[in-house]
Design an enzyme around this catalytic site. Structure first.
Site, short mmCIF file in Angstrom:
data_model
loop_
_atom_site.label_atom_id
_atom_site.label_comp_id
_atom_site.label_asym_id
_atom_site.label_seq_id
_atom_site.Cartn_x
_atom_site.Cartn_y
_atom_site.Cartn_z
N SER A 26 0.83 -1.20 0.00
CA SER A 26 0.00 0.00 0.00
C SER A 26 0.86 1.26 0.00
O SER A 26 1.99 1.26 0.49
CB SER A 26 -0.90 0.02 1.23
OG SER A 26 -1.75 -1.11 1.24
N1 SAH Z 1 -0.84 -4.60 3.66
C1 SAH Z 1 -0.27 -5.14 2.48
C2 SAH Z 1 -1.27 -5.07 1.36
C3 SAH Z 1 -1.10 -6.14 0.37
S1 SAH Z 1 -2.30 -6.10 -0.92
C4 SAH Z 1 0.97 -4.38 2.10
O1 SAH Z 1 0.96 -3.16 2.23
O2 SAH Z 1 1.93 -4.98 1.65
C5 SAH Z 1 -3.61 -7.06 -0.21
C6 SAH Z 1 -3.25 -8.44 0.23
O3 SAH Z 1 -4.46 -9.10 0.62
C7 SAH Z 1 -2.63 -9.31 -0.86
O4 SAH Z 1 -1.42 -9.83 -0.39
C8 SAH Z 1 -3.68 -10.41 -1.09
O5 SAH Z 1 -3.11 -11.65 -1.43
C9 SAH Z 1 -4.36 -10.46 0.26
N2 SAH Z 1 -5.71 -11.03 0.22
C10 SAH Z 1 -6.66 -10.93 -0.72
N3 SAH Z 1 -7.78 -11.58 -0.37
C11 SAH Z 1 -7.52 -12.15 0.85
C12 SAH Z 1 -8.28 -12.95 1.75
N4 SAH Z 1 -9.52 -13.33 1.48
N5 SAH Z 1 -7.69 -13.34 2.91
C13 SAH Z 1 -6.42 -12.96 3.21
N6 SAH Z 1 -5.66 -12.19 2.40
C14 SAH Z 1 -6.21 -11.79 1.24
#
Ligand code: SAH
Length: 210
Positions: free
Chosen positions: A63
């Protein structure tokens, strides 16, 4: 090289985060200190402090710094809390939470990302984070209740399992919507859940697993 990233980090906090109104002094100190570049692929280290999300592989993103700061500040963490994070991703938001609170429970759907984040965070010495691979839209009921829950992928609706895993007075922040999304804050007051819409955002989708 170390000084170069430190300088980029100070600039990131001043121009992207303080200038947009983030005030929590503990949070600002943490953002000035944490090596955000270590959470992105090495060929993208130079871009890690820019004012945008960045690809981290598997079609996912880390993010934007301001959004990490904003969502964290909304949780109003004082240091003693237990926090659930859905979407470990790069692990950068996880590290910010681990510095701000007592214990973090972080769920990620993609095993490879969870493993990589765990390696990074363990390598940096964090001992107050528990990782789980699975569908975070169900929360992590075995370890509930939580003072704070943060979801970093966008759901069409608030997943029904999450608000009930909050403590009384607990706060849930998450992006909701399909094309246009809003950050939604839910505050638990007994059996009442107070909802407010805070900010338009753009997140990758929360994948639903049936
Ligand atoms: N906070 C992280 C954001 C990553 S993007 C950062 O800043 O690096 C969002 C993440 O949510 C991805 O890694 C994706 O794989 C995960 N995601 C999507 N759907 C999900 C679910 N149902 N349960 C757990 N994680 C999920």
């Amino acid at each position: 090289m170390k000084d170069r990233f430190a300088a980029l980090r100070q600039k990131m906090v001043e121009t992207q985060i303080v200038s947009r109104g983030i005030e929590d002094p503990r949070l600002l100190e943490i953002l000035r200190r944490l090596p955000r570049h270590l959470y992105v692929p090495e060929d993208r280290w130079e871009e890690a402090y820019q004012d945008e999300p960045l690809a981290i592989g598997e079609g996912q993103t880390i993010s934007q710094p301001y959004i990490v700061a904003y969502m964290t500040e909304v949780l109003k963490l004082g240091g003693g809390e237990r926090v659930l994070e859905v979407g470990t991703g790069s692990g950068y938001q996880t590290a910010v939470l681990a510095e701000m609170a007592a214990e973090v429970f972080s769920v990620e759907l993609i095993e490879k990302l969870s493993r990589r984040a765990r390696e990074t965070l363990t390598g940096l010495g964090y001992e107050n984070i528990r990782f789980r691979v699975g569908d975070g839209s169900r929360g992590w009921p075995e370890c509930a209740p939580y003072d704070g829950i943060i979801v970093t992928a966008a759901a069409e609706q608030v997943p029904s399992a999450l608000p009930s895993q909050l403590k009384d007075g607990g706060r849930l922040i998450l992006p909701v919507g399909t094309g246009a999304q809003d950050l939604v804050l839910i505050v638990r007051r007994g059996e009442d859940f107070l909802r407010s819409e805070l900010l338009p955002v753009r997140f990758v989708p929360l994948v639903s697993v049936h």
